[in-house]
Design a protein around this motif. Sequence first.
Motif, PDB file in Angstrom:
ATOM      1  N   ARG A 180       0.831  -1.209   0.000  1.00 54.21           N
ATOM      2  CA  ARG A 180       0.000   0.000   0.000  1.00 54.21           C
ATOM      3  C   ARG A 180       0.866   1.261   0.000  1.00 54.21           C
ATOM      4  NH1 ARG A 180      -5.401  -0.846   1.124  1.00 54.21           N
ATOM      5  NH2 ARG A 180      -5.957  -2.942   1.845  1.00 54.21           N
ATOM      6  N   PHE A 181       1.920   1.255   0.803  1.00 53.54           N
ATOM      7  CA  PHE A 181       2.770   2.438   0.889  1.00 53.54           C
ATOM      8  C   PHE A 181       3.552   2.641  -0.407  1.00 53.54           C
ATOM      9  CE2 PHE A 181       6.622   4.744   2.351  1.00 53.54           C
ATOM     10  CZ  PHE A 181       5.995   5.866   2.855  1.00 53.54           C
ATOM     11  N   ALA A 182       3.957   1.562  -1.066  1.00 55.60           N
ATOM     12  CA  ALA A 182       4.732   1.673  -2.310  1.00 55.60           C
ATOM     13  C   ALA A 182       3.912   2.275  -3.437  1.00 55.60           C
ATOM     14  CB  ALA A 182       5.251   0.300  -2.730  1.00 55.60           C
ATOM     15  N   GLY A 183       2.598   2.243  -3.328  1.00 55.89           N
ATOM     16  CA  GLY A 183       1.755   2.808  -4.378  1.00 55.89           C
ATOM     17  C   GLY A 183       1.378   4.253  -4.161  1.00 55.89           C
ATOM     18  N   ARG A 184       1.881   4.850  -3.077  1.00 57.19           N
ATOM     19  CA  ARG A 184       1.535   6.240  -2.792  1.00 57.19           C
ATOM     20  C   ARG A 184       2.443   7.194  -3.560  1.00 57.19           C
ATOM     21  NH1 ARG A 184      -2.050   7.130   0.985  1.00 57.19           N
ATOM     22  NH2 ARG A 184      -1.272   9.240   1.321  1.00 57.19           N
ATOM     23  N   ALA A 185       2.452   8.467  -3.159  1.00 58.49           N
ATOM     24  CA  ALA A 185       3.187   9.506  -3.880  1.00 58.49           C
ATOM     25  C   ALA A 185       4.658   9.139  -4.014  1.00 58.49           C
ATOM     26  CB  ALA A 185       3.045  10.845  -3.147  1.00 58.49           C
ATOM     27  N   ALA A 186       5.348   9.847  -4.956  1.00 54.61           N
ATOM     28  CA  ALA A 186       6.738   9.536  -5.297  1.00 54.61           C
ATOM     29  C   ALA A 186       7.585   9.330  -4.054  1.00 54.61           C
ATOM     30  CB  ALA A 186       7.321  10.651  -6.152  1.00 54.61           C
ATOM     31  N   LEU A 187       8.315   8.226  -4.044  1.00 55.59           N
ATOM     32  CA  LEU A 187       9.099   7.852  -2.882  1.00 55.59           C
ATOM     33  C   LEU A 187      10.552   8.251  -3.058  1.00 55.59           C
ATOM     34  CD1 LEU A 187       7.640   4.278  -2.298  1.00 55.59           C
ATOM     35  CD2 LEU A 187       6.765   6.461  -1.492  1.00 55.59           C
ATOM     36  N   SER A 188      11.192   8.520  -1.940  1.00 53.61           N
ATOM     37  CA  SER A 188      12.607   8.876  -1.950  1.00 53.61           C
ATOM     38  C   SER A 188      13.433   7.686  -1.502  1.00 53.61           C
ATOM     39  CB  SER A 188      12.856  10.073  -1.032  1.00 53.61           C
ATOM     40  OG  SER A 188      12.610   9.696   0.313  1.00 53.61           O
ATOM     41  N   GLU A 189      14.728   7.923  -1.350  1.00 56.66           N
ATOM     42  CA  GLU A 189      15.640   6.865  -0.890  1.00 56.66           C
ATOM     43  C   GLU A 189      15.180   6.290   0.445  1.00 56.66           C
ATOM     44  OE1 GLU A 189      20.244   6.583   0.778  1.00 56.66           O
ATOM     45  OE2 GLU A 189      19.526   8.386  -0.222  1.00 56.66           O
ATOM     46  N   ALA A 190      14.775   7.162   1.362  1.00 59.26           N
ATOM     47  CA  ALA A 190      14.380   6.700   2.689  1.00 59.26           C
ATOM     48  C   ALA A 190      13.138   5.806   2.620  1.00 59.26           C
ATOM     49  CB  ALA A 190      14.107   7.898   3.596  1.00 59.26           C
ATOM     50  N   GLU A 191      12.156   6.197   1.792  1.00 61.30           N
ATOM     51  CA  GLU A 191      10.939   5.391   1.677  1.00 61.30           C
ATOM     52  C   GLU A 191      11.224   4.047   1.012  1.00 61.30           C
ATOM     53  OE1 GLU A 191      10.811   8.659   0.949  1.00 61.30           O
ATOM     54  OE2 GLU A 191       9.223   9.492   2.206  1.00 61.30           O
ATOM     55  N   TYR A 192      12.127   4.071   0.018  1.00 59.28           N
ATOM     56  CA  TYR A 192      12.484   2.809  -0.640  1.00 59.28           C
ATOM     57  C   TYR A 192      13.114   1.848   0.367  1.00 59.28           C
ATOM     58  CZ  TYR A 192      15.232  -0.551  -3.295  1.00 59.28           C
ATOM     59  OH  TYR A 192      15.785  -1.703  -3.771  1.00 59.28           O
ATOM     60  N   THR A 193      14.002   2.353   1.190  1.00 63.06           N
ATOM     61  CA  THR A 193      14.637   1.520   2.210  1.00 63.06           C
ATOM     62  C   THR A 193      13.602   0.988   3.188  1.00 63.06           C
ATOM     63  OG1 THR A 193      16.647   2.857   2.010  1.00 63.06           O
ATOM     64  CG2 THR A 193      16.433   1.479   3.972  1.00 63.06           C
ATOM     65  N   PHE A 194      12.637   1.813   3.550  1.00 62.58           N
ATOM     66  CA  PHE A 194      11.568   1.404   4.469  1.00 62.58           C
ATOM     67  C   PHE A 194      10.748   0.260   3.871  1.00 62.58           C
ATOM     68  CE2 PHE A 194       7.087   2.360   5.884  1.00 62.58           C
ATOM     69  CZ  PHE A 194       7.214   1.820   7.147  1.00 62.58           C
ATOM     70  N   VAL A 195      10.339   0.421   2.606  1.00 70.11           N
ATOM     71  CA  VAL A 195       9.559  -0.631   1.952  1.00 70.11           C
ATOM     72  C   VAL A 195      10.386  -1.908   1.834  1.00 70.11           C
ATOM     73  CG1 VAL A 195       8.404  -1.308  -0.191  1.00 70.11           C
ATOM     74  CG2 VAL A 195       8.115   0.998   0.712  1.00 70.11           C
ATOM     75  N   GLY A 196      11.666  -1.759   1.504  1.00 67.65           N
ATOM     76  CA  GLY A 196      12.518  -2.940   1.406  1.00 67.65           C
ATOM     77  C   GLY A 196      12.619  -3.697   2.718  1.00 67.65           C
ATOM     78  N   GLU A 197      12.720  -2.979   3.822  1.00 65.46           N
ATOM     79  CA  GLU A 197      12.785  -3.625   5.125  1.00 65.46           C
ATOM     80  C   GLU A 197      11.469  -4.320   5.471  1.00 65.46           C
ATOM     81  OE1 GLU A 197      15.244  -4.008   7.737  1.00 65.46           O
ATOM     82  OE2 GLU A 197      16.283  -3.833   5.815  1.00 65.46           O
ATOM     83  N   LEU A 198      10.358  -3.659   5.144  1.00 67.93           N
ATOM     84  CA  LEU A 198       9.057  -4.282   5.398  1.00 67.93           C
ATOM     85  C   LEU A 198       8.926  -5.598   4.647  1.00 67.93           C
ATOM     86  CD1 LEU A 198       6.631  -1.208   5.282  1.00 67.93           C
ATOM     87  CD2 LEU A 198       7.211  -2.564   7.294  1.00 67.93           C
TER      88      LEU A 198
END
Length: 915
Positions: free
Chosen positions: A109-127
């Motif tokens: 769900r979070f990966a489909g939201r607004a443009a992600l940065s490096e920090a968000e990518y790392t967060f999704v990867g950890e999840l």
Amino acid sequence: MNELLTAVRAGRHHDVPPLVLALDRPGRRSALTELKELRKEVRGWDWQRRDRIRKALLVAGAGCHTGAAGCAAWIGGRDLRDWTRSPYPLILASLTDRDPAWLGDLAHRFAGRAALSEAEYTFVGELTRIARVPLPVTDNLVTGWTELVGAARWRRRTRRPLTEILRDDPHAAVLAPRLFEMAELPPQVDFYDAPDSQDHWPGALSALAEDGVLDRSYLVERCVARLMRGGKSVDQRFFLAVLQRLEATEDEEKSRLRDWTAMAADGIAPVASHAQQVLVRLDARGELPVRELADVSGAVLFRQEKKLVRAQLTLLGKVLRRDSSTAGELLPAVAEAFGHEAIDVQERALKLVARYLPSVVGPDVREQLASAAAQLGPLHRETVTALFGELAEREEAPQAYEEFLPPAPVLRRQDPAPETVAELVEEVAARVKAHASEHWIPASAVLDTSAGITGFERALDGLVRLARSDREELTGSLREALAGVRFVEHGLSVVVASLLGLVSERDRVAWRAKAVVTGSDACAHAALNGVLLDRVWEASEAIAAGRVPFLLATPTWHTGAVGAAELVERLRTYRDLDVRPGPADFAQALLRVRRDSGPERAEAAAAAEALGTGEGDRLAAWIRAEDAVAPVLRHPATTVSRPSGGTWWQRTTSGARQVLVATRERLVVQRDFPEAFHWLGRAQLPRAQECYHWGPERSSHWTATLPGDPETLAAWLMPDLLFAADQGQRGAVGFLPALAESAGEIGGAMHLALAYGLGARHPEDRTAAVDALLVLAARGRLDGAALGRELAILVDRDLVKVNRTADALGTAAATGAYRTVLTVLAAMLPGLLAYEKTPRGLGDLLSVAAECAERCGTGGIEPIAGLAATAGRKGSSQTVRQAARLLATFGEREEQGKAGPESDRKATIGDQINT
């Protein structure tokens, strides 16, 4: 729960995860309710207080959500995302007791939201790692991945190769192919044109294809598909670079024949050039059918890029030499080049037709070729007649020329201010939020320009009106709509912040003082911005007092002008309500009032005088006055400084190169207007002064401050135009079309400004100047000869490049204004033809002049001095060819052999301009 809320209010974000984990499910739900209320409350705080608790609030809310959808929405909330250090490790810590399936759902769900940065990518990867689910491949996640890869290239002391980073990345095989599916490439996917380099994305991706990490055939297919689809130029160049490094096989080239022909016809120049090279290889292997070659050639020869056209003629020549029987199919395609603007292209095409015309069987093709040859100018008339004989003579005589200009712009009344609170709040909130979202805006950039001056003025007037009649509803609605928005000290933000009680008296005094511009080094931008800043602060004070019914300076027309009769009626209403006009508001209204000639002017002055008020008397005197706000003096560069025979690029001293305009003082402005307006009434000497007023904050309010004085504004803003032409400042020409629409007098300053604009470095700026030129021509206010002389002076001072001017004037001519452009060039060319060393781009300028003369004729235009001498020079350069072409339109071809000795052709440029 109380301990958690206390920690959040104190901003102790590191304490939040254990406090969240200590709560049971009902406790988290209860805490979430309190956190939501706190979030609403925080939106009304000042930004310093919000910043202190934002991260703690974000972590606590994420941990207390029991649903993945709600948690994703909370984490992605815009008002909670303004942080410097990543909060995601703390969020992960607050979610350690969640089920893996829940974490996987949150990641998707979070990966489909607004443009992600490096920090968000790392967060999704950890999840996804914790949940042991595949990484969600979304466009936004890929954007975050590319940002992470870009950061990894610089984490060591030495730059790490991109190919090495991608080879070590476990997700590259999944995420990289997504780049070829996205609507636009992420900005981090950079590359440069270095054929042997692998240290950029195209090189790294091709290396991964060689390693087998990526499917090479899939990448070739997607590159071709993206090049066929079109899009942003930078994206097209990227996919082309990948394709070139993958090196399509012979079978892949043959199977995509239709794709290459489409790219050659419609692709951007680099893509078309690559496709053309593929077609050459296909022809060499005997895999390019004649019919396909004829079809694609007709489209390629219609393109403007000379390199592509010449290469296509070369290919056609090879095929015709190999098999002359193809002439019947290929020569009609060759004849498409007869309409090309480059005379050498026309001549090459004509030579091919002449060489292979005997191989054509049947009269139909010959008639088609003769009809196409009718496009050729007088210079080739003899050759065409010799080739086609009676067929050429049967061509119809050209019709009488008719100049095509855009309709003269008409005044459009501005829509009234919004009448309801809901409408006004929607409009004001959109503008204030747009300002607040910008990263940096100078304090003096006082206007949101996204919708022009009239939209701003409507909103400002609406705030004054409804604050007087519906203050409570207006303030409540604005407070709710703008909760959490950071106000800035310009534009509507000033008025709204004051209305909501968010501006202290100390800030008000300090900020309003910035409206007064003093010092001899102050620029026009600061002065014009200061006028508006003074107005919005005055409007804020008027709203606080609650007596002003509306603003006097609200424009009547889209140009910013105020009708004189309408201003009289507004003053009458003020008088009847016993309201004293604001000094800045009334001063701006005077500057905007239209002083039309004729009986309407006298009637408006008499009506203003009859009001019996001081403001009415001032308005009457202002309407009757003839002077501009700041009368313009003629610039001193009416003669040139370079001696005869000097090289055209030679630079004189810096001061001698500047061609600017001075303005005289206007004492009435300094005496009767508020202090913020005094700069406008002072004498201003020419000075090429750079300042920080650049980029998107360049606004239409500069022209709307003096909508009836285009000469004055052109003089004040002339340094911008000088820098646009001489140093490449971008976006400095946009105000010219608005000045061209003005009802005020058009004279030397406007024509000099237009000359600078036509020579600006950037194409979009030249386009704005072309728009202004066409508007002036449509209104019958363009002096083409004066503009041509100004251009010659600027070229002489090395302030304007000839090739840029040729591009701009060619664009203007292509709209149908051939006669207008020819008039300009007839005055400009003599000076340039007098140089001993040919200026770069003169051939292009002569080409535009020849095209105009062939279209509209030369009746009423005096022969151009120096043209016959240039056409009579030895050689076959573009300049000589185009001079001969232009000379032929004057019916003076016999003069080419009668040119005087070289010394006779060295007339000074000053003499040529005077001629």
